[in-house]
Motif scaffolding. Structure first.
Motif, PDB file in Angstrom:
ATOM      1  N   ARG A  35       0.829  -1.202   0.000  1.00 15.47           N
ATOM      2  CA  ARG A  35       0.000   0.000   0.000  1.00 15.47           C
ATOM      3  C   ARG A  35       0.865   1.253   0.000  1.00 15.47           C
ATOM      4  N   GLU A  36       0.308   2.319  -0.520  1.00 13.20           N
ATOM      5  CA  GLU A  36       1.067   3.560  -0.715  1.00 13.20           C
ATOM      6  C   GLU A  36       1.808   4.019   0.529  1.00 13.20           C
ATOM      7  N   GLU A  37       1.109   4.044   1.663  1.00 18.53           N
ATOM      8  CA  GLU A  37       1.746   4.549   2.883  1.00 18.53           C
ATOM      9  C   GLU A  37       2.884   3.640   3.340  1.00 18.53           C
ATOM     10  N   LEU A  38       2.734   2.329   3.166  1.00 15.53           N
ATOM     11  CA  LEU A  38       3.777   1.388   3.562  1.00 15.53           C
ATOM     12  C   LEU A  38       4.992   1.493   2.640  1.00 15.53           C
ATOM     13  N   LEU A  39       4.737   1.602   1.320  1.00 18.00           N
ATOM     14  CA  LEU A  39       5.831   1.692   0.353  1.00 18.00           C
ATOM     15  C   LEU A  39       6.599   2.990   0.529  1.00 18.00           C
ATOM     16  N   ALA A  40       5.890   4.088   0.762  1.00 18.13           N
ATOM     17  CA  ALA A  40       6.547   5.376   0.984  1.00 18.13           C
ATOM     18  C   ALA A  40       7.435   5.318   2.232  1.00 18.13           C
ATOM     19  N   GLU A  41       6.943   4.640   3.264  1.00 17.65           N
ATOM     20  CA  GLU A  41       7.721   4.511   4.495  1.00 17.65           C
ATOM     21  C   GLU A  41       8.971   3.664   4.276  1.00 17.65           C
ATOM     22  N   ALA A  49       5.971  12.236  -3.464  1.00 20.74           N
ATOM     23  CA  ALA A  49       7.058  11.810  -4.350  1.00 20.74           C
ATOM     24  C   ALA A  49       6.779  10.417  -4.907  1.00 20.74           C
ATOM     25  N   LEU A  50       6.243   9.544  -4.051  1.00 18.14           N
ATOM     26  CA  LEU A  50       5.930   8.186  -4.491  1.00 18.14           C
ATOM     27  C   LEU A  50       4.850   8.207  -5.570  1.00 18.14           C
ATOM     28  N   ARG A  51       3.825   9.028  -5.369  1.00 18.42           N
ATOM     29  CA  ARG A  51       2.744   9.104  -6.363  1.00 18.42           C
ATOM     30  C   ARG A  51       3.272   9.565  -7.720  1.00 18.42           C
ATOM     31  N   GLU A  52       4.162  10.560  -7.699  1.00 18.88           N
ATOM     32  CA  GLU A  52       4.740  11.053  -8.958  1.00 18.88           C
ATOM     33  C   GLU A  52       5.535   9.960  -9.658  1.00 18.88           C
ATOM     34  N   ALA A  53       6.286   9.202  -8.862  1.00 19.28           N
ATOM     35  CA  ALA A  53       7.079   8.103  -9.435  1.00 19.28           C
ATOM     36  C   ALA A  53       6.176   7.035 -10.028  1.00 19.28           C
ATOM     37  N   MET A  54       5.091   6.726  -9.336  1.00 13.26           N
ATOM     38  CA  MET A  54       4.171   5.692  -9.812  1.00 13.26           C
ATOM     39  C   MET A  54       3.508   6.098 -11.125  1.00 13.26           C
ATOM     40  N   LYS A  55       3.242   7.394 -11.284  1.00 16.80           N
ATOM     41  CA  LYS A  55       2.668   7.888 -12.542  1.00 16.80           C
ATOM     42  C   LYS A  55       3.623   7.632 -13.700  1.00 16.80           C
ATOM     43  N   VAL A  56       4.917   7.878 -13.456  1.00 14.01           N
ATOM     44  CA  VAL A  56       5.931   7.678 -14.501  1.00 14.01           C
ATOM     45  C   VAL A  56       6.041   6.198 -14.848  1.00 14.01           C
ATOM     46  N   LEU A  57       6.103   5.346 -13.830  1.00 14.27           N
ATOM     47  CA  LEU A  57       6.213   3.904 -14.065  1.00 14.27           C
ATOM     48  C   LEU A  57       4.975   3.356 -14.776  1.00 14.27           C
ATOM     49  N   SER A  58       3.825   3.931 -14.464  1.00 12.45           N
ATOM     50  CA  SER A  58       2.601   3.538 -15.147  1.00 12.45           C
ATOM     51  C   SER A  58       2.646   3.933 -16.622  1.00 12.45           C
ATOM     52  N   ALA A  59       3.173   5.137 -16.906  1.00 13.41           N
ATOM     53  CA  ALA A  59       3.300   5.605 -18.288  1.00 13.41           C
ATOM     54  C   ALA A  59       4.274   4.744 -19.081  1.00 13.41           C
ATOM     55  N   GLY A  70      -5.525  -2.649  -6.155  1.00 14.75           N
ATOM     56  CA  GLY A  70      -4.319  -1.889  -5.863  1.00 14.75           C
ATOM     57  C   GLY A  70      -3.368  -1.834  -7.051  1.00 14.75           C
ATOM     58  N   THR A  71      -2.079  -1.607  -6.773  1.00 11.02           N
ATOM     59  CA  THR A  71      -1.069  -1.459  -7.826  1.00 11.02           C
ATOM     60  C   THR A  71      -0.331  -2.771  -8.034  1.00 11.02           C
ATOM     61  N   ARG A  72      -0.281  -3.212  -9.285  1.00 15.67           N
ATOM     62  CA  ARG A  72       0.381  -4.469  -9.630  1.00 15.67           C
ATOM     63  C   ARG A  72       1.406  -4.271 -10.728  1.00 15.67           C
ATOM     64  N   VAL A  73       2.404  -5.163 -10.745  1.00 16.78           N
ATOM     65  CA  VAL A  73       3.413  -5.183 -11.807  1.00 16.78           C
ATOM     66  C   VAL A  73       2.789  -5.813 -13.053  1.00 16.78           C
ATOM     67  N   ARG A  74       3.018  -5.197 -14.206  1.00 15.90           N
ATOM     68  CA  ARG A  74       2.433  -5.701 -15.453  1.00 15.90           C
ATOM     69  C   ARG A  74       3.397  -6.678 -16.143  1.00 15.90           C
ATOM     70  N   GLU A  75       2.837  -7.505 -17.004  1.00 17.18           N
ATOM     71  CA  GLU A  75       3.638  -8.421 -17.813  1.00 17.18           C
ATOM     72  C   GLU A  75       4.544  -7.614 -18.752  1.00 17.18           C
ATOM     73  N   ALA A  76       5.699  -8.185 -19.104  1.00 17.35           N
ATOM     74  CA  ALA A  76       6.679  -7.487 -19.940  1.00 17.35           C
ATOM     75  C   ALA A  76       6.123  -7.077 -21.302  1.00 17.35           C
ATOM     76  N   ILE A  77       5.128  -7.798 -21.785  1.00 19.11           N
ATOM     77  CA  ILE A  77       4.548  -7.479 -23.087  1.00 19.11           C
ATOM     78  C   ILE A  77       3.930  -6.081 -23.106  1.00 19.11           C
ATOM     79  N   TYR A  78       3.565  -5.568 -21.931  1.00 16.26           N
ATOM     80  CA  TYR A  78       2.937  -4.244 -21.844  1.00 16.26           C
ATOM     81  C   TYR A  78       3.946  -3.115 -21.607  1.00 16.26           C
ATOM     82  N   TRP A  79       5.203  -3.466 -21.351  1.00 16.04           N
ATOM     83  CA  TRP A  79       6.210  -2.434 -21.093  1.00 16.04           C
ATOM     84  C   TRP A  79       6.525  -1.655 -22.358  1.00 16.04           C
ATOM     85  N   ASN A  80       6.882  -0.401 -22.185  1.00 11.95           N
ATOM     86  CA  ASN A  80       7.373   0.397 -23.313  1.00 11.95           C
ATOM     87  C   ASN A  80       8.843   0.022 -23.518  1.00 11.95           C
TER      88      ASN A  80
END
Length: 245
Positions: A35-41, A49-59, A70-80
């Motif tokens: 969760r966001e608060e745990l990851l930021a800690e 700062a974490l939210r901004e980073a997550m936006k970039v990683l999502s893009a 919640g937030t999950r890691v995507r399969e490599a096929i979806y990576w840019n």
């Protein structure tokens, strides 16, 4: 799972740390992030700062956020895959055989055509830049110096196509090509072994011989692939012998 980073680091460091963990496979596809608060800690950064980073990683296609899961890691096929950071993270975790083959395939498509286009359209000034890069390769005394000059040779050749779309490809694949050139040169008996083939490409461009330039570049790419394949075969043999003993 996630290593703490310095408090002074902001969202760019979060991007680099999480991106590396995802691309290297340490954070597996399909796995949820804390969760966001745990990851930021854990990462010693603010939630902003974490939210901004997550936006970039999502893009970049590495993660996705959903309300219920919640937030999950995507399969490599979806990576840019052509994103500069994604390429850098893949190269940092050492190219796999599959990744190297894909790089070779990309080079086979792009660089012979670029060499032919450079032979047709290069200016005298652009030719001089290609020659300067070749001379730097010839004068190099270390693998790092060779790789830097080799990269400059290929960049100047792409610039000489006078095709801005072709030129823009270099900025995208620069990190991957730099890693590839080091890998190829380090796996040959002499890292300057490819110098004569570079000269053939240069001479074909100088003489405005597009088809000769194309074929010379095809041979160059093929030679570097064979260097790496021989190294991989030798490593497998050594590994098999060690297992058998």
């Amino acid at each position: 799972m996630v290593k703490p980073i310095a408090v002074r680091s902001l969202h760019n460091q979060v991007i680099q740390e999480l991106g590396r963990l995802i691309v290297s496979g340490e954070l597996e596809a399909g796995k949820g992030l804390p969760r966001e608060e745990l990851l930021a800690e854990r990462m010693n950064v603010s939630r902003t700062a974490l939210r901004e980073a997550m936006k970039v990683l999502s893009a970049k296609g590495l993660i996705e956020s959903r309300q219920k899961t919640g937030t999950r890691v995507r399969e490599a096929i979806y990576w840019n895959q052509l994103d500069a950071d994604v390429l850098a993270w893949r190269c940092a975790s050492m190219p796999t055989e599959s990744f190297v083959e894909k790089l070779v395939e990309m080079r086979e498509i792009i660089e012979p055509a670029a060499a032919a286009a450079a032979a047709r359209r290069r200016t005298p000034e652009q030719l001089a830049v290609i020659k300067a890069a070749y001379d730097a390769m010839d004068a190099s005394e270390t693998l790092d110096a060779w790789a830097e000059a080799d990269l400059a040779f290929h960049e100047s050749m792409l610039q000489a196509t006078n095709n801005e779309l072709m030129t823009s490809l270099f900025s995208v694949i620069e990190t991957a090509l730099g890693t590839y050139f080091v890998l190829s040169a380090s796996n040959s008996a002499n890292f300057k072994l490819a110098l004569p083939q570079h000269l053939k490409v240069y001479e074909a461009i100088r003489r405005r011989q597009p088809e000769v330039a194309r074929q010379a570049m095809v041979k160059m790419v093929d030679d570097s692939r064979n260097n790496i394949r021989r190294h991989q075969a030798n490593n497998k043999q050594a590994s098999n012998k060690a297992s058998a003993s």
